[in-house]
Design a protein around this motif. Sequence first.
Motif, PDB file in Angstrom:
ATOM      1  N   THR A 275      -0.477 -39.973 -29.685  1.00 19.41           N
ATOM      2  CA  THR A 275      -1.823 -39.425 -29.813  1.00 19.41           C
ATOM      3  C   THR A 275      -2.842 -40.435 -29.312  1.00 19.41           C
ATOM      4  O   THR A 275      -2.863 -41.590 -29.740  1.00 19.41           O
ATOM      5  CB  THR A 275      -2.134 -39.084 -31.283  1.00 19.41           C
ATOM      6  OG1 THR A 275      -1.168 -38.162 -31.757  1.00 19.41           O
ATOM      7  CG2 THR A 275      -3.530 -38.474 -31.408  1.00 19.41           C
ATOM      8  N   ARG A 276      -3.678 -39.991 -28.385  1.00 21.01           N
ATOM      9  CA  ARG A 276      -4.668 -40.874 -27.791  1.00 21.01           C
ATOM     10  C   ARG A 276      -5.919 -40.928 -28.670  1.00 21.01           C
ATOM     11  O   ARG A 276      -6.446 -39.885 -29.075  1.00 21.01           O
ATOM     12  CB  ARG A 276      -5.022 -40.371 -26.392  1.00 21.01           C
ATOM     13  CG  ARG A 276      -5.745 -41.382 -25.529  1.00 21.01           C
ATOM     14  CD  ARG A 276      -4.850 -42.505 -25.083  1.00 21.01           C
ATOM     15  NE  ARG A 276      -5.532 -43.370 -24.128  1.00 21.01           N
ATOM     16  CZ  ARG A 276      -5.019 -44.477 -23.629  1.00 21.01           C
ATOM     17  NH1 ARG A 276      -3.820 -44.851 -23.991  1.00 21.01           N
ATOM     18  NH2 ARG A 276      -5.693 -45.209 -22.780  1.00 21.01           N
ATOM     19  N   ILE A 277      -6.382 -42.139 -28.976  1.00 19.49           N
ATOM     20  CA  ILE A 277      -7.565 -42.309 -29.805  1.00 19.49           C
ATOM     21  C   ILE A 277      -8.482 -43.350 -29.180  1.00 19.49           C
ATOM     22  O   ILE A 277      -8.106 -44.045 -28.243  1.00 19.49           O
ATOM     23  CB  ILE A 277      -7.192 -42.725 -31.244  1.00 19.49           C
ATOM     24  CG1 ILE A 277      -6.450 -44.076 -31.238  1.00 19.49           C
ATOM     25  CG2 ILE A 277      -6.348 -41.643 -31.912  1.00 19.49           C
ATOM     26  CD1 ILE A 277      -6.135 -44.615 -32.634  1.00 19.49           C
ATOM     27  N   GLY A 278      -9.695 -43.474 -29.700  1.00 14.07           N
ATOM     28  CA  GLY A 278     -10.626 -44.483 -29.220  1.00 14.07           C
ATOM     29  C   GLY A 278     -12.006 -43.912 -28.952  1.00 14.07           C
ATOM     30  O   GLY A 278     -12.228 -42.701 -29.002  1.00 14.07           O
ATOM     31  N   SER A 279     -12.943 -44.792 -28.662  1.00 14.41           N
ATOM     32  CA  SER A 279     -14.335 -44.382 -28.484  1.00 14.41           C
ATOM     33  C   SER A 279     -14.532 -43.446 -27.294  1.00 14.41           C
ATOM     34  O   SER A 279     -15.349 -42.518 -27.355  1.00 14.41           O
ATOM     35  CB  SER A 279     -15.218 -45.618 -28.311  1.00 14.41           C
ATOM     36  OG  SER A 279     -14.869 -46.348 -27.141  1.00 14.41           O
ATOM     37  N   GLU A 280     -13.783 -43.675 -26.207  1.00  9.78           N
ATOM     38  CA  GLU A 280     -13.956 -42.829 -25.032  1.00  9.78           C
ATOM     39  C   GLU A 280     -13.511 -41.388 -25.321  1.00  9.78           C
ATOM     40  O   GLU A 280     -14.124 -40.429 -24.855  1.00  9.78           O
ATOM     41  CB  GLU A 280     -13.169 -43.385 -23.844  1.00  9.78           C
ATOM     42  CG  GLU A 280     -13.488 -44.820 -23.472  1.00  9.78           C
ATOM     43  CD  GLU A 280     -14.867 -44.989 -22.856  1.00  9.78           C
ATOM     44  OE1 GLU A 280     -14.958 -45.311 -21.662  1.00  9.78           O
ATOM     45  OE2 GLU A 280     -15.871 -44.814 -23.582  1.00  9.78           O
ATOM     46  N   ILE A 281     -12.438 -41.255 -26.106  1.00  5.90           N
ATOM     47  CA  ILE A 281     -11.950 -39.925 -26.472  1.00  5.90           C
ATOM     48  C   ILE A 281     -12.970 -39.222 -27.365  1.00  5.90           C
ATOM     49  O   ILE A 281     -13.254 -38.031 -27.187  1.00  5.90           O
ATOM     50  CB  ILE A 281     -10.596 -40.022 -27.212  1.00  5.90           C
ATOM     51  CG1 ILE A 281      -9.607 -40.887 -26.433  1.00  5.90           C
ATOM     52  CG2 ILE A 281     -10.039 -38.634 -27.489  1.00  5.90           C
ATOM     53  CD1 ILE A 281      -9.255 -40.387 -25.066  1.00  5.90           C
TER      54      ILE A 281
END
Length: 324
Positions: free
Chosen positions: A95-101
Amino acid sequence: MSVRRSITLAIATLTATGLLTACGNPDASTDAAASKDKKDTGLNTSPDQDRLRGKKVDAVAGLVPEAIRERGTLKIGASADAVPPLGFYATDDKTRIGSEIDIATLVADTLGLKPEFEQVSWENLFVGLDSSKFDAVLSNVTVTEERKEKYDFATYRLDNIAFESKKGSGWKVNGPADVAGKTISVSSGTNQEKILVEWSEENVKAGRKPVEIKYFQKENDYYLPLQSGRIDAHLGPSPSAAYHVATAGQSEIAGQISGAGGDLQGKIAATTKKDSGLVEAYAAAIDHIIEDGSYDKVLKRWGLTGEAVEKSEINPPGLPKTKS
């Protein structure tokens, strides 16, 4: 806000707060308290993000080209590299997470579109835009004059880059002379590579030693070479450098500069194919999430308040072309 002040605020937030909320809803009024264990980020890195979501704004959604409105989805390209806190994989390793997402999701919500993410290598982000595989790329892309010839930009964050050196090195970077004869790593095809190459050339012209440049395509590949002394520093995005410094405790920031180099403040932007008709919609959506406060909550969640912008700019001055 000056480059030095914006970077100082960003690094102070990351170091002093342990990098964000412990878990759950990012609807916090302040950045989270520091973790007692420096290696514990304090972040919710699970696949259950409880991500902040937005609502469709008809006036903004109406700016989206009809074909995309009818399709109902926004195809978003993002780099597959793990660059926390910008974009990385959750504890399930998928699962992709982070501020850009988070920001891209809010933009899509505002446009009344379902976000569809695809992670690819850095160079394939632009290939995807060229082929219309992606409607947008939100992946720490710096505005440059060369890129503006093929793409349109709507800014959403300041762009600052940092030299990360081994802890206790005592080395400081203020300009080209400070990197003469040093071995520094960078990711190819990035604006930081361009700046480092230009600094090396400037050193040679001034009779100083050039920079020995090493390339690591994945941002975390430089960790071991830095600790073993095979490189003197890595030049990369300030948010990821500050994150690594604060969480690993084995390195330090030797110097920071604007991602545009010189006296120009670099800008990170939502990127779309030139004349696609989408850049105005992106800028309006970004302005809306700034105004409704959700943008600020996302930046606080990820410790990036020092890189906030007051409004989105369409195709502002970017990193200059390399002088021939």
